[in-house]
Design an enzyme around this catalytic site. Structure first.
Site, PDB file in Angstrom:
ATOM      1  N   HIS A  15       0.863  -1.193   0.000  1.00 52.37           N
ATOM      2  CA  HIS A  15       0.000   0.000   0.000  1.00 52.37           C
ATOM      3  C   HIS A  15       0.895   1.237   0.000  1.00 52.37           C
ATOM      4  CE1 HIS A  15      -3.712  -2.249   1.142  1.00 52.37           C
ATOM      5  NE2 HIS A  15      -2.865  -3.036   1.764  1.00 52.37           N
ATOM      6  N   ASN A  17       0.516   4.439   0.910  1.00 57.11           N
ATOM      7  CA  ASN A  17       0.602   5.239   2.145  1.00 57.11           C
ATOM      8  C   ASN A  17       1.063   4.431   3.364  1.00 57.11           C
ATOM      9  OD1 ASN A  17      -0.296   8.263   2.009  1.00 57.11           O
ATOM     10  ND2 ASN A  17      -1.557   7.175   0.517  1.00 57.11           N
ATOM     11  N   HIS A  65      -2.785   9.934   6.416  1.00 55.49           N
ATOM     12  CA  HIS A  65      -3.541  10.606   5.339  1.00 55.49           C
ATOM     13  C   HIS A  65      -3.646  12.114   5.566  1.00 55.49           C
ATOM     14  CE1 HIS A  65      -5.365   6.477   4.165  1.00 55.49           C
ATOM     15  NE2 HIS A  65      -4.365   6.784   3.379  1.00 55.49           N
ATOM     16  N   PRO A  99      -7.536   5.943  -4.490  1.00 52.71           N
ATOM     17  CA  PRO A  99      -7.680   7.296  -5.041  1.00 52.71           C
ATOM     18  C   PRO A  99      -8.516   8.151  -4.099  1.00 52.71           C
ATOM     19  CG  PRO A  99      -8.205   5.626  -6.690  1.00 52.71           C
ATOM     20  CD  PRO A  99      -8.103   4.920  -5.377  1.00 52.71           C
ATOM     21  N   GLY A 199      -8.950  -1.674   3.377  1.00 50.57           N
ATOM     22  CA  GLY A 199      -9.571  -0.825   4.394  1.00 50.57           C
ATOM     23  C   GLY A 199      -9.998  -1.665   5.576  1.00 50.57           C
ATOM     24  N   GLU A 229      -9.066 -11.198   7.224  1.00 50.24           N
ATOM     25  CA  GLU A 229      -8.229 -10.477   8.212  1.00 50.24           C
ATOM     26  C   GLU A 229      -8.863 -10.494   9.592  1.00 50.24           C
ATOM     27  OE1 GLU A 229      -7.917  -6.777   5.771  1.00 50.24           O
ATOM     28  OE2 GLU A 229      -5.887  -6.808   6.572  1.00 50.24           O
ATOM     29  N   ASP A 305       2.766  -3.117   4.343  1.00 47.72           N
ATOM     30  CA  ASP A 305       3.035  -1.714   4.662  1.00 47.72           C
ATOM     31  C   ASP A 305       4.461  -1.645   5.221  1.00 47.72           C
ATOM     32  OD1 ASP A 305       0.238  -0.569   4.318  1.00 47.72           O
ATOM     33  OD2 ASP A 305      -0.171  -2.146   5.755  1.00 47.72           O
TER      34      ASP A 305
END
Ligand code: 5GP
Length: 371
Positions: A15, A17, A65, A99, A199, A229, A305
């Site tokens: 990912h 970010n 973010h 996005p 998410g 998850e 990540d």
């Protein structure tokens, strides 16, 4: 570790970010702190904290973010993330990102992805291939093949193949998810190769995203899903029944899920450090890597990540070596097999006037040349 760094690798679950350098996050936080927009010391503490539950990870993403809301920052982090993967000899990466719209910054989902593409263009330490079938390729001095024979050759300059996956966030509506799929289709000629569903897994319902995911499939986009998850048996079944091209994690699977997964041969993106850090798996010895690997089920080692979990693709291979005793030959095989599961399309690309390869074959060829 040195050997794990030197071997060529494929990264399929990263990912954007979540892969930002700590130093960059701290610099961005300091900038906002100096302007009085955030409390720097509080954010610094959140960034540098080591162990986080899955719920805390999503709180951290909310902080990240806030730090990466403008186009220039999105461009910067993309450039750095790709350079970091290239520096540890990742030869192909599928970078996924959600996005985002941000009216106060004049950002639309489209301009967000434009900023990501700008980041790919800005990479200077390595050649980046991200346009699958552009005329521009003809004019590039392509290091994949020599002009005199069609064997794979050692490059003088490193190259990294980059494809983008657009993520649907589980907080989004069906319409927002559909907008992301439309954008992916529009950006296909810039290397957007698929759709991811990610998410917070405690949020949202499968039926909300299904229409957009079905549409993506009808239009020829590959789909990968964060699956299992959290314990949610019904959703895991629904996701496996959808037959995505890949799934990520698969932590809370029960017997009947494993059976379905194994018979479907859906490749699994495994993120060992992430699963341990978030306590999704109790210990490395209990990780499902062993069972899937022994069953010869398609798996690929990924970081998830790398920034948030302080890891790297090389480190994930090192863990597999030290925890499960895989030798170098097995690790190379594990890494090379991942070429089979990439989403790069099979469109023929032109390497010099005389040679034509699919993006997948070009990746394979380059991978082998770097072994
Ligand atoms: P971005 O899409 O903003 O570039 O990357 C961060 C986002 O990726 C997070 O807000 C979250 O939606 C998603 N993400 C990152 N790591 C994970 C993970 O481990 N599980 C899930 N389900 N989503 C994640």
């Amino acid at each position: 570790m040195e050997w794990c760094v030197s071997m060529p690798k494929i990264e399929l679950h990263a990912h954007l970010n979540g892969s930002i350098r700590d130093s960059t996050l701290l610099e961005l936080a300091k900038g906002l702190g100096d302007k009085g927009l955030i409390d720097f010391s509080q954010v610094e503490h959140v960034i540098l904290k080591n162990d986080r539950s899955l719920a805390e990870v999503f709180k951290l993403f909310d902080v990240i973010h806030i730090l990466t809301t403008d186009h220039a920052t999105v461009t910067r982090i993309t450039k750095e993330v790709v350079e970091d993967f290239a520096s540890e000899n990742v030869v192909y990466v599928e970078l996924r990102t959600t996005p985002k719209k941000n009216e106060s910054k004049g950002m639309s989902k489209h301009s967000y992805i434009e900023a990501v593409l700008e980041g790919l263009r800005a990479v200077s330490s390595v050649d980046v291939d991200f346009i699958p079938h552009s005329e521009e390729l003809k004019n590039l001095s392509n290091p994949l093949l020599s002009t005199t024979n069609d064997k794979c050759n050692e490059n003088t300059r490193k190259k990294i193949f980059v494809r983008l996956l657009l993520s649907i966030d589980r907080r989004e509506t069906t319409e927002a998810a559909m907008e992301t799929v439309m954008l992916a289709l529009e950006m296909g000629h810039f290397g957007v190769a698929g759709i991811d569903l990610s998410g917070n897994p405690a949020v949202g319902e499968w039926v909300t995203y299904l229409p957009a995911l079905k549409f993506a499939r009808e239009q020829g986009l590959c789909v990968t899903l964060h699956c299992g998850e959290v314990p949610n048996s019904r959703e895991i079944h629904d996701m496996l029944d959808f037959l995505p091209e890949r799934i990520g994690h698969a932590c809370f699977f029960e017997e009947d899920h494993w059976r379905k997964l194994k018979s479907s041969k859906i490749p699994v993106e495994l993120c060992l450090t992430s699963n341990i850090r978030t306590l999704s798996v109790p210990s490395i010895d209990a990780h499902h890597f062993v069972d899937l690997y022994n069953a010869k089920h398609p798996v690929v080692l990924c970081t998830d990540d790398s920034g948030v979990f302080s890891t790297s693709v090389s480190n994930e291979y090192k863990i597999v070596r030290s925890s499960f005793g895989l030798g170098r030959k097995e690790m190379l095989e594990l890494s090379k097999n991942a070429v089979e599961y990439i989403f790069a399309d099979n469109t023929v690309i032109r390497c010099y006037d005389a040679y034509e390869l699919t993006a997948r074959d070009a990746t394979y060829c380059y991978y082998v040349s770097r072994q």
